[in-house]
Design a protein around this motif. Structure first.
Motif, PDB file in Angstrom:
ATOM      1  N   LEU A  11     -20.218  -5.655  36.945  1.00  0.00           N
ATOM      2  CA  LEU A  11     -19.609  -4.403  37.379  1.00  0.00           C
ATOM      3  C   LEU A  11     -20.270  -3.815  38.618  1.00  0.00           C
ATOM      4  O   LEU A  11     -19.599  -3.161  39.426  1.00  0.00           O
ATOM      5  N   ASP A  12     -21.584  -4.031  38.772  1.00  0.00           N
ATOM      6  CA  ASP A  12     -22.237  -3.483  39.964  1.00  0.00           C
ATOM      7  C   ASP A  12     -21.747  -4.182  41.224  1.00  0.00           C
ATOM      8  O   ASP A  12     -21.509  -3.542  42.255  1.00  0.00           O
ATOM      9  N   ILE A  13     -21.542  -5.518  41.142  1.00  0.00           N
ATOM     10  CA  ILE A  13     -21.008  -6.256  42.282  1.00  0.00           C
ATOM     11  C   ILE A  13     -19.573  -5.818  42.566  1.00  0.00           C
ATOM     12  O   ILE A  13     -19.202  -5.554  43.708  1.00  0.00           O
ATOM     13  N   ALA A  14     -18.764  -5.714  41.503  1.00  0.00           N
ATOM     14  CA  ALA A  14     -17.363  -5.322  41.669  1.00  0.00           C
ATOM     15  C   ALA A  14     -17.251  -3.942  42.305  1.00  0.00           C
ATOM     16  O   ALA A  14     -16.399  -3.703  43.169  1.00  0.00           O
ATOM     17  N   SER A  15     -18.129  -3.030  41.900  1.00  0.00           N
ATOM     18  CA  SER A  15     -18.084  -1.666  42.430  1.00  0.00           C
ATOM     19  C   SER A  15     -18.389  -1.645  43.933  1.00  0.00           C
ATOM     20  O   SER A  15     -17.698  -0.961  44.704  1.00  0.00           O
ATOM     21  N   VAL A  16     -19.401  -2.399  44.349  1.00  0.00           N
ATOM     22  CA  VAL A  16     -19.756  -2.459  45.766  1.00  0.00           C
ATOM     23  C   VAL A  16     -18.625  -3.074  46.578  1.00  0.00           C
ATOM     24  O   VAL A  16     -18.243  -2.572  47.646  1.00  0.00           O
ATOM     25  N   VAL A  17     -18.051  -4.179  46.064  1.00  0.00           N
ATOM     26  CA  VAL A  17     -16.954  -4.853  46.768  1.00  0.00           C
ATOM     27  C   VAL A  17     -15.759  -3.916  46.907  1.00  0.00           C
ATOM     28  O   VAL A  17     -15.147  -3.824  47.981  1.00  0.00           O
ATOM     29  N   GLN A  18     -15.426  -3.210  45.828  1.00  0.00           N
ATOM     30  CA  GLN A  18     -14.311  -2.252  45.897  1.00  0.00           C
ATOM     31  C   GLN A  18     -14.560  -1.180  46.944  1.00  0.00           C
ATOM     32  O   GLN A  18     -13.657  -0.835  47.719  1.00  0.00           O
ATOM     33  N   ASP A  19     -15.772  -0.638  46.976  1.00  0.00           N
ATOM     34  CA  ASP A  19     -16.090   0.422  47.938  1.00  0.00           C
ATOM     35  C   ASP A  19     -15.904  -0.069  49.372  1.00  0.00           C
ATOM     36  O   ASP A  19     -15.303   0.627  50.209  1.00  0.00           O
ATOM     37  N   TYR A  20     -16.413  -1.245  49.670  1.00  0.00           N
ATOM     38  CA  TYR A  20     -16.316  -1.777  51.030  1.00  0.00           C
ATOM     39  C   TYR A  20     -14.869  -2.091  51.403  1.00  0.00           C
ATOM     40  O   TYR A  20     -14.436  -1.826  52.535  1.00  0.00           O
ATOM     41  N   LEU A  21     -14.111  -2.677  50.476  1.00  0.00           N
ATOM     42  CA  LEU A  21     -12.720  -3.017  50.776  1.00  0.00           C
ATOM     43  C   LEU A  21     -11.874  -1.762  50.952  1.00  0.00           C
ATOM     44  O   LEU A  21     -11.015  -1.712  51.838  1.00  0.00           O
ATOM     45  N   ARG A  22     -12.100  -0.761  50.133  1.00  0.00           N
ATOM     46  CA  ARG A  22     -11.343   0.491  50.274  1.00  0.00           C
ATOM     47  C   ARG A  22     -11.681   1.178  51.589  1.00  0.00           C
ATOM     48  O   ARG A  22     -10.807   1.718  52.255  1.00  0.00           O
ATOM     49  N   HIS A  23     -12.956   1.139  51.958  1.00  0.00           N
ATOM     50  CA  HIS A  23     -13.363   1.721  53.234  1.00  0.00           C
ATOM     51  C   HIS A  23     -12.704   0.990  54.408  1.00  0.00           C
ATOM     52  O   HIS A  23     -12.426   1.596  55.452  1.00  0.00           O
ATOM     53  N   ALA A  24     -12.438  -0.323  54.207  1.00  0.00           N
ATOM     54  CA  ALA A  24     -11.786  -1.123  55.251  1.00  0.00           C
ATOM     55  C   ALA A  24     -10.274  -0.943  55.251  1.00  0.00           C
ATOM     56  O   ALA A  24      -9.576  -1.541  56.086  1.00  0.00           O
ATOM     57  N   PHE A 103     -24.064 -12.408  48.547  1.00  0.00           N
ATOM     58  CA  PHE A 103     -23.374 -12.310  49.829  1.00  0.00           C
ATOM     59  C   PHE A 103     -23.488 -10.886  50.368  1.00  0.00           C
ATOM     60  O   PHE A 103     -23.732  -9.935  49.633  1.00  0.00           O
ATOM     61  N   SER A 104     -23.300 -10.770  51.666  1.00  0.00           N
ATOM     62  CA  SER A 104     -23.255  -9.470  52.317  1.00  0.00           C
ATOM     63  C   SER A 104     -21.852  -8.896  52.156  1.00  0.00           C
ATOM     64  O   SER A 104     -20.864  -9.574  52.466  1.00  0.00           O
ATOM     65  N   PRO A 105     -21.719  -7.658  51.670  1.00  0.00           N
ATOM     66  CA  PRO A 105     -20.379  -7.059  51.548  1.00  0.00           C
ATOM     67  C   PRO A 105     -19.630  -7.033  52.880  1.00  0.00           C
ATOM     68  O   PRO A 105     -18.417  -7.219  52.908  1.00  0.00           O
ATOM     69  N   ARG A 106     -20.356  -6.796  53.976  1.00  0.00           N
ATOM     70  CA  ARG A 106     -19.701  -6.791  55.289  1.00  0.00           C
ATOM     71  C   ARG A 106     -19.162  -8.182  55.629  1.00  0.00           C
ATOM     72  O   ARG A 106     -18.067  -8.308  56.188  1.00  0.00           O
ATOM     73  N   GLU A 107     -19.935  -9.222  55.297  1.00  0.00           N
ATOM     74  CA  GLU A 107     -19.458 -10.585  55.539  1.00  0.00           C
ATOM     75  C   GLU A 107     -18.224 -10.870  54.693  1.00  0.00           C
ATOM     76  O   GLU A 107     -17.264 -11.494  55.153  1.00  0.00           O
ATOM     77  N   LEU A 108     -18.240 -10.408  53.449  1.00  0.00           N
ATOM     78  CA  LEU A 108     -17.096 -10.626  52.571  1.00  0.00           C
ATOM     79  C   LEU A 108     -15.848  -9.971  53.150  1.00  0.00           C
ATOM     80  O   LEU A 108     -14.771 -10.587  53.157  1.00  0.00           O
ATOM     81  N   VAL A 109     -15.964  -8.748  53.630  1.00  0.00           N
ATOM     82  CA  VAL A 109     -14.807  -8.077  54.235  1.00  0.00           C
ATOM     83  C   VAL A 109     -14.315  -8.865  55.447  1.00  0.00           C
ATOM     84  O   VAL A 109     -13.106  -9.020  55.654  1.00  0.00           O
TER      85      VAL A 109
END
Length: 234
Positions: A11-24, A103-109
């Motif tokens: 859930l911690d990974i999912a939360s970070v990924v969601q935040d970055y994708l929503r911001h994008a 992975f880096s959230p920015r790289e994932l985006v």
């Protein structure tokens, strides 16, 4: 708005990924197990799925396998399992890319954007095309669909890319390296060995329609060539 499904049980990974994708600027849905995610993906395919391999109820490889029976939307695998067999299996089943943990959230985006650009349909729809050398083969490169003698081939995007290159140059021998260069505009996590897996799948799907003809000829030590029937009919 572009909708992305995130399938991740941490859930911690999912939360970070969601935040970055929503911001994008992306709309996101999160599922913590494979079975729930698969049901949603089949019922309403998203624009892209981020799919972890290690999941409860149904693992990511099985979710990918079953999802590809219903939808060709892009799927990026999230995995800590970097063994070659896992990577090849994912590509053979139709994964569009891999991102290895951590992975880096920015790289994932950035990878999400790259895959969405690569798989987006053209802004002005084109017409399906046929070839004088293979009149029964119809390619729709806007929707990434192909049919042979009126039978849909149900190809993954990587299989479609290979078929498109090979069939438009009958008789020409392509090395694996050249096919990687021409068939995919992003060769991340695609190896020359993976080409063999995609060719095997293409042969199986084409052969199911025309079992008497082998469309793809292997040239030992070199690569592959498209073999249209001598009379351009089958």
């Amino acid at each position: 708005m572009t909708r992305i499904v995130i399938v991740e049980d941490e859930l911690d990974i999912a939360s970070v990924v969601q935040d970055y994708l929503r911001h994008a600027g992306y709309d996101t849905e999160h599922f913590a197990d494979g079975q729930s995610a698969l049901e949603r993906i089949v019922a309403a395919p998203p624009d892209l799925t981020l799919l972890d391999i290690m999941l409860p109820r149904l693992d990511g490889i099985e979710v990918l396998r079953r999802a590809r029976e219903h939808t060709a939307h892009p799927i990026i695998m999230l995995t800590a399992r970097i063994e070659e067999v896992d990577r090849l299996l994912g590509l053979e089943l139709g994964a569009d890319d891999y991102v290895c943990k951590p992975f880096s959230p920015r790289e994932l985006v950035a990878r999400v954007r790259a895959v969405l650009r690569r798989t987006a349909p053209a802004s002005v729809p084109g017409q399906p095309t046929t070839s004088d050398d293979t009149p029964g083969l119809v390619l729709d490169d806007v929707h990434w669909r192909a049919s042979l003698d009126g039978t849909p081939l149900n190809l993954t995007r990587r299989e479609f890319g290979l078929l498109q290159v090979l069939s438009r140059h009958p008789g020409r021998i392509f090395s694996r390296a050249r096919l990687l260069e021409l068939a995919y505009d992003d060769t991340v996590d695609v190896t020359e060995r993976a080409i063999d897996s995609h060719v095997k799948n293409l042969r199986r799907k084409l052969g199911a329609v025309t079992p008497a003809h082998d469309w793809i000829r292997s040239v030992y030590g070199v690569g592959f060539a498209w073999e249209a029937p001598a009379d351009a009919a089958h």
